[in-house]
Design a protein around this motif. Structure first.
Motif, PDB file in Angstrom:
ATOM      1  N   ALA A  80      34.554 128.149 -13.328  1.00  0.00           N
ATOM      2  CA  ALA A  80      35.935 128.454 -12.935  1.00  0.00           C
ATOM      3  C   ALA A  80      36.445 127.506 -11.850  1.00  0.00           C
ATOM      4  O   ALA A  80      37.607 127.102 -11.859  1.00  0.00           O
ATOM      5  CB  ALA A  80      36.042 129.901 -12.468  1.00  0.00           C
ATOM      6  N   GLY A  81      35.583 127.119 -10.922  1.00  0.00           N
ATOM      7  CA  GLY A  81      36.009 126.230  -9.842  1.00  0.00           C
ATOM      8  C   GLY A  81      35.573 124.783 -10.017  1.00  0.00           C
ATOM      9  O   GLY A  81      35.761 123.963  -9.108  1.00  0.00           O
ATOM     10  N   LEU A  82      35.045 124.462 -11.176  1.00  0.00           N
ATOM     11  CA  LEU A  82      34.432 123.146 -11.362  1.00  0.00           C
ATOM     12  C   LEU A  82      35.424 121.998 -11.211  1.00  0.00           C
ATOM     13  O   LEU A  82      35.091 120.952 -10.657  1.00  0.00           O
ATOM     14  CB  LEU A  82      33.763 123.072 -12.739  1.00  0.00           C
ATOM     15  CG  LEU A  82      32.969 121.805 -13.034  1.00  0.00           C
ATOM     16  CD1 LEU A  82      31.778 121.664 -12.082  1.00  0.00           C
ATOM     17  CD2 LEU A  82      32.484 121.800 -14.478  1.00  0.00           C
ATOM     18  N   ASN A  83      36.639 122.173 -11.688  1.00  0.00           N
ATOM     19  CA  ASN A  83      37.617 121.082 -11.640  1.00  0.00           C
ATOM     20  C   ASN A  83      38.439 121.044 -10.362  1.00  0.00           C
ATOM     21  O   ASN A  83      39.346 120.211 -10.231  1.00  0.00           O
ATOM     22  CB  ASN A  83      38.547 121.147 -12.857  1.00  0.00           C
ATOM     23  CG  ASN A  83      37.904 120.541 -14.090  1.00  0.00           C
ATOM     24  OD1 ASN A  83      36.906 119.828 -14.003  1.00  0.00           O
ATOM     25  ND2 ASN A  83      38.470 120.830 -15.247  1.00  0.00           N
ATOM     26  N   THR A  84      38.119 121.891  -9.400  1.00  0.00           N
ATOM     27  CA  THR A  84      38.870 121.911  -8.140  1.00  0.00           C
ATOM     28  C   THR A  84      38.870 120.563  -7.433  1.00  0.00           C
ATOM     29  O   THR A  84      39.921 120.120  -6.949  1.00  0.00           O
ATOM     30  CB  THR A  84      38.332 123.023  -7.220  1.00  0.00           C
ATOM     31  OG1 THR A  84      38.503 124.278  -7.881  1.00  0.00           O
ATOM     32  CG2 THR A  84      39.063 123.037  -5.886  1.00  0.00           C
ATOM     33  N   TYR A 143      31.257 119.082 -24.199  1.00  0.00           N
ATOM     34  CA  TYR A 143      32.081 120.301 -24.167  1.00  0.00           C
ATOM     35  C   TYR A 143      33.453 119.996 -23.590  1.00  0.00           C
ATOM     36  O   TYR A 143      33.640 118.989 -22.900  1.00  0.00           O
ATOM     37  CB  TYR A 143      31.431 121.372 -23.276  1.00  0.00           C
ATOM     38  CG  TYR A 143      30.058 121.814 -23.696  1.00  0.00           C
ATOM     39  CD1 TYR A 143      29.870 122.630 -24.803  1.00  0.00           C
ATOM     40  CD2 TYR A 143      28.934 121.439 -22.967  1.00  0.00           C
ATOM     41  CE1 TYR A 143      28.601 123.067 -25.180  1.00  0.00           C
ATOM     42  CE2 TYR A 143      27.665 121.859 -23.328  1.00  0.00           C
ATOM     43  CZ  TYR A 143      27.505 122.677 -24.434  1.00  0.00           C
ATOM     44  OH  TYR A 143      26.256 123.090 -24.802  1.00  0.00           O
ATOM     45  N   ARG A 144      34.380 120.913 -23.833  1.00  0.00           N
ATOM     46  CA  ARG A 144      35.675 120.915 -23.142  1.00  0.00           C
ATOM     47  C   ARG A 144      35.638 122.035 -22.110  1.00  0.00           C
ATOM     48  O   ARG A 144      35.244 123.166 -22.421  1.00  0.00           O
ATOM     49  CB  ARG A 144      36.823 121.156 -24.125  1.00  0.00           C
ATOM     50  CG  ARG A 144      37.083 119.992 -25.065  1.00  0.00           C
ATOM     51  CD  ARG A 144      38.250 120.275 -25.998  1.00  0.00           C
ATOM     52  NE  ARG A 144      39.504 120.345 -25.253  1.00  0.00           N
ATOM     53  CZ  ARG A 144      40.243 121.446 -25.101  1.00  0.00           C
ATOM     54  NH1 ARG A 144      39.857 122.602 -25.630  1.00  0.00           N
ATOM     55  NH2 ARG A 144      41.359 121.415 -24.421  1.00  0.00           N
ATOM     56  N   HIS A 145      36.058 121.704 -20.896  1.00  0.00           N
ATOM     57  CA  HIS A 145      36.028 122.690 -19.818  1.00  0.00           C
ATOM     58  C   HIS A 145      36.788 123.955 -20.201  1.00  0.00           C
ATOM     59  O   HIS A 145      36.312 125.073 -19.971  1.00  0.00           O
ATOM     60  CB  HIS A 145      36.604 122.065 -18.535  1.00  0.00           C
ATOM     61  CG  HIS A 145      36.601 122.995 -17.376  1.00  0.00           C
ATOM     62  ND1 HIS A 145      37.752 123.563 -16.888  1.00  0.00           N
ATOM     63  CD2 HIS A 145      35.586 123.469 -16.616  1.00  0.00           C
ATOM     64  CE1 HIS A 145      37.450 124.352 -15.864  1.00  0.00           C
ATOM     65  NE2 HIS A 145      36.144 124.310 -15.677  1.00  0.00           N
ATOM     66  N   ALA A 146      37.973 123.780 -20.772  1.00  0.00           N
ATOM     67  CA  ALA A 146      38.803 124.948 -21.127  1.00  0.00           C
ATOM     68  C   ALA A 146      38.073 125.877 -22.098  1.00  0.00           C
ATOM     69  O   ALA A 146      38.196 127.101 -22.005  1.00  0.00           O
ATOM     70  CB  ALA A 146      40.128 124.485 -21.732  1.00  0.00           C
ATOM     71  N   ASP A 147      37.305 125.308 -23.017  1.00  0.00           N
ATOM     72  CA  ASP A 147      36.548 126.135 -23.967  1.00  0.00           C
ATOM     73  C   ASP A 147      35.413 126.877 -23.267  1.00  0.00           C
ATOM     74  O   ASP A 147      35.164 128.058 -23.535  1.00  0.00           O
ATOM     75  CB  ASP A 147      35.970 125.269 -25.088  1.00  0.00           C
ATOM     76  CG  ASP A 147      37.048 124.643 -25.965  1.00  0.00           C
ATOM     77  OD1 ASP A 147      38.172 125.184 -26.010  1.00  0.00           O
ATOM     78  OD2 ASP A 147      36.759 123.604 -26.582  1.00  0.00           O
ATOM     79  N   LEU A 148      34.729 126.180 -22.374  1.00  0.00           N
ATOM     80  CA  LEU A 148      33.573 126.783 -21.710  1.00  0.00           C
ATOM     81  C   LEU A 148      33.950 127.974 -20.839  1.00  0.00           C
ATOM     82  O   LEU A 148      33.130 128.863 -20.613  1.00  0.00           O
ATOM     83  CB  LEU A 148      32.857 125.738 -20.847  1.00  0.00           C
ATOM     84  CG  LEU A 148      32.035 124.696 -21.602  1.00  0.00           C
ATOM     85  CD1 LEU A 148      31.430 123.708 -20.615  1.00  0.00           C
ATOM     86  CD2 LEU A 148      30.948 125.344 -22.448  1.00  0.00           C
ATOM     87  N   LEU A 149      35.182 128.007 -20.355  1.00  0.00           N
ATOM     88  CA  LEU A 149      35.603 129.125 -19.509  1.00  0.00           C
ATOM     89  C   LEU A 149      35.466 130.462 -20.226  1.00  0.00           C
ATOM     90  O   LEU A 149      35.283 131.495 -19.588  1.00  0.00           O
ATOM     91  CB  LEU A 149      37.049 128.915 -19.043  1.00  0.00           C
ATOM     92  CG  LEU A 149      37.258 127.767 -18.059  1.00  0.00           C
ATOM     93  CD1 LEU A 149      38.738 127.545 -17.802  1.00  0.00           C
ATOM     94  CD2 LEU A 149      36.513 128.018 -16.745  1.00  0.00           C
ATOM     95  N   ILE A 182      27.416 120.531 -16.521  1.00  0.00           N
ATOM     96  CA  ILE A 182      27.977 120.766 -15.187  1.00  0.00           C
ATOM     97  C   ILE A 182      27.425 119.746 -14.192  1.00  0.00           C
ATOM     98  O   ILE A 182      28.168 119.189 -13.374  1.00  0.00           O
ATOM     99  CB  ILE A 182      27.675 122.214 -14.712  1.00  0.00           C
ATOM    100  CG1 ILE A 182      28.479 123.226 -15.531  1.00  0.00           C
ATOM    101  CG2 ILE A 182      27.958 122.372 -13.220  1.00  0.00           C
ATOM    102  CD1 ILE A 182      28.078 124.677 -15.308  1.00  0.00           C
ATOM    103  N   ARG A 183      26.145 119.489 -14.253  1.00  0.00           N
ATOM    104  CA  ARG A 183      25.542 118.519 -13.339  1.00  0.00           C
ATOM    105  C   ARG A 183      26.172 117.134 -13.519  1.00  0.00           C
ATOM    106  O   ARG A 183      26.468 116.441 -12.534  1.00  0.00           O
ATOM    107  CB  ARG A 183      24.031 118.453 -13.545  1.00  0.00           C
ATOM    108  CG  ARG A 183      23.322 117.577 -12.507  1.00  0.00           C
ATOM    109  CD  ARG A 183      21.848 117.421 -12.797  1.00  0.00           C
ATOM    110  NE  ARG A 183      21.616 116.616 -13.996  1.00  0.00           N
ATOM    111  CZ  ARG A 183      20.470 116.013 -14.270  1.00  0.00           C
ATOM    112  NH1 ARG A 183      19.434 116.129 -13.448  1.00  0.00           N
ATOM    113  NH2 ARG A 183      20.326 115.314 -15.376  1.00  0.00           N
TER     114      ARG A 183
END
Length: 195
Positions: free
Chosen positions: A124-128, A106-112, A59-60
Motif C-alpha cells: 500500500a505504501g510502496l510507491n510513496t 507484476y503491476r502494483h495496482a494489481d498486487l494491491l 518488492i525488494r
C-alpha cells in the motif's frame, strides 16, 4: 542451539529474481530451488507460497530502484533534477538488469488486491517515495503542486522514460537511449502549468 540456515533470505530472493530473469512469468519454486541447490521445504519455511516468494522479490527490486530518488530530486537545478530523475530509469535498467526485469513481473495496482494478504500493507505504501519525488519536482518546477503539473512531471520523469526503455528491459540498454530520454524529458520539463 538452533542451526544457522544454509541460505540467507537475500540468497533466496536473489535466486527468485534470477529465475524470473530467465523464465519471467513461467518461473517456479523448482527453478529457485535448483539455483540454490536446496529442497523446496527450505523455501516454504520462509515463504508461505510461490506468490509470496516472488512478490517479496519484486518488492525488494522496487525498493532498490527507489533508493537513489531522494538524492536525485535534490539536485539544485530543477530541470536537471527532472532529467536526471528520468535518466535513473534507463541507468538502473542497464546496471541492474535482473532487478529491472523482476520489476516487470507484476503491476502494483494489481498486487494491491491479488497479493498475499501479509504483503498488502507493505504494498500500500510502496510507491510513496516516487509520489513524493514527483510532487517535490512539480513544486520546484512550477512553484506549486497542481493536478496538471503532477501529470506533466509523471509523464516527464516516469511514463516517457519507461515507455522508451520498456521493450528492451533485461537486455543491454544502448547509450543512445539516454540521449532519447534526455531529449524527451527536457522538452516535457519545459511545458507550462496551464491550470
Amino acid at each position: 542451539m538452533p542451526r544457522q540456515p544454509k541460505f540467507s533470505r537475500d540468497d533466496v530472493l536473489d535466486a527468485a529474481r534470477d529465475a524470473v530473469f530467465e523464465h519471467w512469468r513461467s518461473a517456479t519454486v523448482s527453478h529457485v530451488t535448483s539455483r540454490l541447490g536446496a529442497p523446496s521445504g527450505s523455501i516454504y519455511h520462509r515463504f508461505a507460497s510461490r506468490e509470496a516468494l516472488f512478490v517479496t522479490a519484486w518488492i525488494r527490486s522496487v525498493r532498490r530502484f527507489q533508493q537513489a530518488l531522494t538524492t536525485i530530486v535534490e539536485i539544485p537545478d530543477p530541470t536537471e533534477a527532472i532529467v536526471e530523475t528520468a535518466l535513473h530509469i534507463p541507468r538502473f535498467c542497464r546496471q541492474h538488469r535482473k532487478d529491472a526485469r523482476m520489476m516487470t513481473l507484476y503491476r502494483h495496482a494489481d498486487l494491491l488486491t491479488t497479493a498475499p494478504p501479509e504483503l498488502r500493507e507493505e504494498l500500500a505504501g510502496l510507491n510513496t517515495p516516487v509520489a513524493t519525488a514527483i510532487a517535490a519536482l512539480t513544486r520546484r518546477r512550477y512553484g506549486r503542486v497542481t493536478n496538471h503539473g503532477l501529470a506533466v512531471m509523471r509523464l516527464a520523469c516516469r511514463d516517457s522514460p519507461y515507455g522508451i526503455v520498456r521493450p528492451i528491459i533485461g537486455e543491454a540498454i544502448p547509450a543512445w537511449i539516454d540521449d532519447a530520454v534526455r531529449a524527451t524529458t527536457g522538452a516535457l520539463a519545459g511545458l507550462p502549468d496551464h491550470t
